[in-house]
Enzyme design. Structure first.
Site, PDB file in Angstrom:
ATOM      1  CD  GLU A  36       1.316  -9.042   1.636  1.00  0.00           C
ATOM      2  OE1 GLU A  36       0.916  -8.538   0.570  1.00  0.00           O
ATOM      3  OE2 GLU A  36       1.118 -10.242   1.941  1.00  0.00           O
ATOM      4  CB  THR A  67       1.767  -0.987  -8.403  1.00  0.00           C
ATOM      5  OG1 THR A  67       1.959  -2.230  -7.713  1.00  0.00           O
ATOM      6  CG2 THR A  67       1.236  -1.265  -9.790  1.00  0.00           C
ATOM      7  CG  ASN A 101      -2.524  -1.669  -2.154  1.00  0.00           C
ATOM      8  OD1 ASN A 101      -3.280  -0.845  -2.650  1.00  0.00           O
ATOM      9  ND2 ASN A 101      -1.351  -1.966  -2.676  1.00  0.00           N
ATOM     10  N   GLY A 158       5.185  -5.863  -1.171  1.00  0.00           N
ATOM     11  CA  GLY A 158       5.738  -5.223   0.022  1.00  0.00           C
ATOM     12  C   GLY A 158       5.617  -6.103   1.243  1.00  0.00           C
ATOM     13  CB  SER A 189      -2.387  -5.692  -2.758  1.00  0.00           C
ATOM     14  OG  SER A 189      -1.246  -6.360  -2.287  1.00  0.00           O
ATOM     15  N   GLY A 203       0.789  -1.224   0.000  1.00  0.00           N
ATOM     16  CA  GLY A 203       0.000   0.000   0.000  1.00  0.00           C
ATOM     17  C   GLY A 203       0.819   1.269   0.000  1.00  0.00           C
TER      18      GLY A 203
END
Length: 1049
Positions: free
Chosen positions: A387, A113, A155, A385, A158, A109
């Site tokens: 988590e 991207t 997110n 990312g 994600s 988040g």
């Protein structure tokens, strides 16, 4: 040389903070974020805060400002990182040409991207050269997002996989791209936690497909499907998904996927959803299981969508068949085993589709250059990312392992290498301590007693369970500071990562690591009549988990068991190998770092949570990074490298590659703040840009020298040519005077003979006219220039008194004419065989904007007196394709229209593909053509109905004039092609209605644009339709019975 002196740090560089502590760092980030300055520098490292809202920071004008290497005068930006990597790849930075990599990291988040999209966008803007390839590369991201991204609690978009994009360059032009994918979260296909969704593509299909298309693929109301939890979005969200589906279809067309491949792929995805609705119930007679009555229709639908037999698919679900000593043995599944087999098929099918998409992208975007040509590379890593969810499974362990590896890579480059160099060179330096995560990597990756090695060991034992695996971990890592056993009866364990402690649930670890495919499923899908599904399961899997498609293989009995046991590696082993390959690529390149920060958990714009940001700053080690960037020397070239690169600053030849030369160079520049070591020089991160300014100053001076010299040389050549012309003119004048004198002498002699009688003139007899072929060939008359084209000084050479072409060039010109004639003939044949039927309208005529094969000048002359926005489409004379000519303000613009191998039409430089030429024209009558956003208004018609400039195209299907003893007209460019007559035009239009001539399939339909095309369908669409009817009937009966029960009570 201008002295550079001391440098004033630009605003937005945290390395210039006067006080270096957490409070000052957080205050600086907060102040910039609330002013919508989301980018901040730490030396040459970029910190990006996710704004959770669109900002006007990425337009074309902003991109143009960051094209140059020297961006120190500009505010920090993601475009500056892309520009620095691009120019360093070309050797315009501190060293020679070298491969580059950009590492984007941060928790889920944080905006990784989106940062990847902006990096690709700016790099493609920097390397303008191959417009169509650049647009296709940019379409990769939306395509992969649809199939590989999903909504999580952290997110909305994600990434559930990791990707490494390698852009290949020849000099400064992109020649191709390659994509590597890592660890797709396939378990999401069959299970999502509360507040999460399946992969985006499923929702896009339900929102974007029309009712007729849903019937073709066998899709019903989304609330019926278990794999998407029976949930769908609101009307507003559904409209957004519909637009996203159109973007995905356009991306597939732009990249180059065939229409039938797209249909087969969506049929397989529909089959995955239908398979998820198959349920099981116990068989009363023999204790086995059977498909429930309510899901019989779903099984039939899944079989039709997969293109296999229903009874064969049922066997794979409810039993396992093995061969022992030539005898087949069936073992019936329990209900749990049948459900596991169903979910395994769904996960493997989706995973194979995703792997095939990546493989197909690599095939379509591969560079087409000589293998001996050396290509440079820029790699961009966009990976999941860190988590830490309420429930963390096998996928979260692999994701966090990847982030541990990337954090170690960052520490290695920023802290370990730099401080080791200071110690080696004997520089005074106070060691900066940092959070070294190497012990955590050893815990996870060490052999033979690392966590993944123990997981593989347990997965190899058929009797092992998740509990035995946890017991093995507890005994092996007892006393390890980074491992903690779970308390109570919880089946799990905890690992203290660099970003904090994460508790993992061990349930399902062994099954996901084994990643087994139910027996006989591979053979069943290989024999599918859906070609794509057969290709997917014929393919093998590499050590890194990459799909490797090849030709269809013969299915050997018992091969499925061997495929699952001996040849296939575990999911953990594949991920470990892929990480190792990734790290090798990154260590061999020059890295650039982007650290993404999430300002708050609620995903609200304009809100910064101090505790959330501070936690990320701590575990990313940004405070230590600022300290080493402020006090350290990030650029450390050897004496040889520096003297070779910057020896030009001494402006003398043969500069020796020694320490003395380096010191002389630095003294001439006036650079300050550097240190000289034993074998290398030590520079601050900004010194490269300052030295680049010195080199650029010399380059500008060199350009001035070249300009003056070339001007002098051209002037000298011009004066010589002028002198030759004047001498030739004087010679002609002298000859004219001599001839005049001679004529005067002859006239005087004639007067002396006036006394003699004048003879009568001889009678002139008519001469027979020679054959045209015997006449001498006259030089071609120059064609008139376009009325929209200004005259140039070079038009003076058309004067007859100018020098003639050099003898011998006439033959070369003839060869060029023959080549042009061949190209023209090939293009005419291409139009006849592939395009004429598509472009023709219902009435048998071509659209008014189609003007056949006319030249550029003819097109401009047609549009000269037309209004602004008038346009026409003409057929290219040199290649198969079209050219759109547009009447702009004061000039005409010519846009090339390319027809891709997948039969899609694209204007070069545009990001949208079209199914037909008419659709392309209609689209740009409402949406402008980039980059000038010019909208097509009025089509340019023919001059008159009696003079059609495309008649030579319509008469192509007739026999040639030679067959009739006729002579082709002069304007006919290809002797094998016939000339046009009105009967020919009528005859050709009649062939439009001939099904035997043009139609090969009765299912061919007419599109809305008026062009015919053969529509692709799933192979077993009739079976799918029957299954849908059965499901709807059963659902209707069930609903009626439920109503009756409610009314009875």
């Amino acid at each position: 040389m201008v002295s550079l002196g001391d440098r004033r740090p630009p605003p937005g560089d945290l390395a210039a903070l006067a006080e270096l502590d957490e409070a000052a760092l957080l205050a600086g980030l907060r102040e910039r974020f609330l002013q919508q300055h989301i980018y901040t520098d730490i030396g040459d490292i970029l910190v990006a805060m996710n704004p959770f809202q669109p900002l006007p920071l990425y337009g074309r004008e902003v991109s143009e400002r960051y094209r140059r290497l020297q961006t120190d005068a500009l505010p920090p930006h993601i475009f500056a990182v892309a520009s620095r990597a691009y120019h360093s790849m070309l050797g315009r930075g501190g060293g020679g040409p070298r491969n580059q990599c950009i590492l984007i990291s941060g928790e889920s988040g944080a905006g990784k991207t989106e940062s990847t999209k902006f990096l690709l966008q700016h790099i493609m803007n920097l390397c303008k050269g191959n417009l169509q390839l650049e647009q296709r590369i940019l379409q990769v991201n939306p395509l992969l997002e649809a199939f590989g991204n999903a909504q999580t609690v952290m997110n909305d978009n994600s990434s559930r996989f990791g990707k490494y994009i390698q852009l290949r360059f020849q000099k400064n032009t992109v020649q191709g791209a390659k994509l590597s994918e890592y660890l797709l979260e396939k378990s999401r296909v069959v299970q999502q936690d509360t507040g999460e969704r399946n992969f985006h593509i499923f929702y896009y299909m339900f929102a974007g497909l029309s009712s007729e298309q849903k019937e073709i693929y066998g899709l019903l109301d989304p609330s019926l499907y278990r794999y998407i939890s029976g949930r769908f979005g609101t009307q507003e969200v559904s409209e957004q998904w519909k637009l996203k589906y159109q973007e995905v279809c356009n991306a597939l067309d732009m990249v180059g996927f065939q229409e039938q491949e797209q249909v087969d792929m969506q049929a397989i995805l529909a089959g995955v959803l239908s398979l998820g609705n198959v349920t099981f119930e116990p068989e009363e007679s023999n204790g086995s299981v059977k498909v429930s009555e309510a899901s019989r229709g779903w099984l039939k639908a899944a079989a039709g969508q997969f293109g296999v037999q229903e009874d064969e698919l049922l066997k794979c679900l409810i039993c396992t068949t093995s061969v022992t000593r030539g005898e087949q043995i069936q073992r019936f599944h329990t209900q749990q085993q049948a459900e596991d087999a169903r979910d395994s098929i769904a996960k493997v099918a989706y995973g194979r589709v995703f792997g095939w998409i990546v493989c197909k992208i690599n095939e379509l975007l591969a560079e087409n250059v000589d293998p001996e040509v050396e290509l440079r590379e820029i790699g961009i890593l966009d990976i999941f990312g860190f988590e830490n969810f309420a429930v963390n499974r096998f996928e979260q362990l692999c994701i966090n392992l990847a982030n541990e590896q990337l954090q170690h890579f960052f520490n290695h480059h920023i802290f370990q290498l730099e401080q080791a160099a200071y110690k080696e060179e004997g520089l005074p330096w106070e060691t900066i301590t940092f959070n070294n995560n190497e012990p955590i990597l050893n815990l996870l990756l060490a052999k033979p007693f690392g966590l993944l090695s123990l997981l593989d060991e347990q997965s190899a034992f058929p009797q092992a369970t998740d509990k035995t695996f946890v017991d093995k971990l507890n005994s092996s890592f007892k006393g390890n500071l980074h491992f903690q056993p779970a308390r109570g009866r919880v089946l799990g364990f905890s690992i203290v990562h660099y970003a904090g402690k994460v508790q993992y649930t061990a349930r399902g670890f062994l099954e996901k690591n084994r990643d087994t495919l139910p027996a006989n499923v591979r053979g069943l899908f290989i024999s599918s009549i859906t070609p794509l599904l057969s290709v997917l399961f014929t393919a093998t899997i590499s050590r890194t988990g990459t799909l490797m498609p090849h030709m269809k293989a013969k299915v050997i009995p018992g091969a499925d068991e061997k495929f699952n046991s001996t040849r296939k590696q575990s999911a953990g082993a594949q991920f470990r190998h892929s990480l190792m390959v990734l790290m090798e690529r990154m260590y061999s390149a020059n890295p650039h770092f982007v650290r993404c920060i999430k300002p708050n958990i609620q995903k609200e714009p304009g809100v910064l949570d101090d505790q959330v940001v501070l936690l990320q700053l701590r575990y990313n080690g940004l405070l230590e990074t600022i300290r080493i960037r402020r006090d350290g020397f990030s650029w450390r070239p050897s004496f040889e490298e520096f003297a070779e690169r910057y020896g030009i600053l001494l402006v003398k030849p043969g500069v020796p590659l020694t320490k003395e030369s380096c010191l002389e160079i630095l003294q001439s520049t006036g650079l300050k703040g550097w240190i000289c070591g034993k074998s290398r020089l030590f520079f601050k991160y900004w010194h490269q840009e300052q030295l680049a300014k010195c080199v650029e100053q010399l380059e500008r001076a060199a350009v001035v020298i070249q300009k003056v010299f070339r001007g002098f040389r051209c002037k000298k050549s011009f004066l010589k040519l002028l002198a030759d012309l004047r001498a030739q003119a004087r010679q002609l004048q002298e000859e004219a005077e001599r001839e005049k004198i001679q004529q005067l002498a002859l006239a005087a002699a004639a007067q002396e003979r006036n006394s003699l009688p004048v003879p009568m003139p001889r009678k002139r007899h008519p001469q027979s006219r020679s054959h045209p072929s015997e006449q001498s060939q006259q030089p071609p008359v120059p064609r008139p220039r376009s009325k929209l084209t200004e005259s140039t000084p070079f038009d003076n050479f058309l004067n007859p008194s100018a020098p003639r072409p050099v003898p011998g060039t006439e033959e070369q010109t003839g060869e060029e004419a023959n080549v042009r004639k061949l190209k023209r003939g090939a293009t005419l044949r291409w139009f006849k065989e592939t395009q004429a039927q598509k472009v023709m309208q219902d009435d048998g005529a071509f659209p008014s904007w189609l003007h056949g094969m006319i030249s550029r000048r003819e097109a401009e002359n047609l549009l000269i007196d037309k209004p602004l926005g008038c346009f026409l489409v003409r057929i290219s004379q040199s290649r198969p394709g079209y050219i759109l000519t547009y009447r702009g303000e004061g000039r005409c613009r010519h846009y090339m229209i390319q027809m891709q191998p997948n039969a899609r039409y694209v204007i070069l430089g545009e990001d949208r593909a079209h199914a037909s030429l008419t659709e392309l024209v209609q689209y740009h009558q409402t949406v402008g053509i980039q980059p000038f956003m010019e909208i097509l208004t009025v089509p340019c018609g023919q001059k008159s109905s009696e003079s059609l400039n495309y008649e030579n195209l319509e008469g192509l299907t007739l026999s040639s004039p030679a067959d009739k003893g006729e002579t082709p007209p002069e304007k006919q460019s290809c002797p094998s092609m016939a000339s046009t007559s009105k009967p020919a035009l009528q005859w050709f239009r009649r062939t439009k209605n001939s099904q035997n001539q043009w139609t090969t399939d009765k299912s061919r339909t007419k599109s809305s644009s008026g062009e015919s095309s053969q529509q692709a369908f799933p192979r077993l669409r009739s079976s799918i339709r029957l299954a849908m009817q059965e499901i709807q009937q059963f659902t209707s009966i069930s609903m009626n019975m439920a109503r009756q029960r409610r009314s009875f009570h």
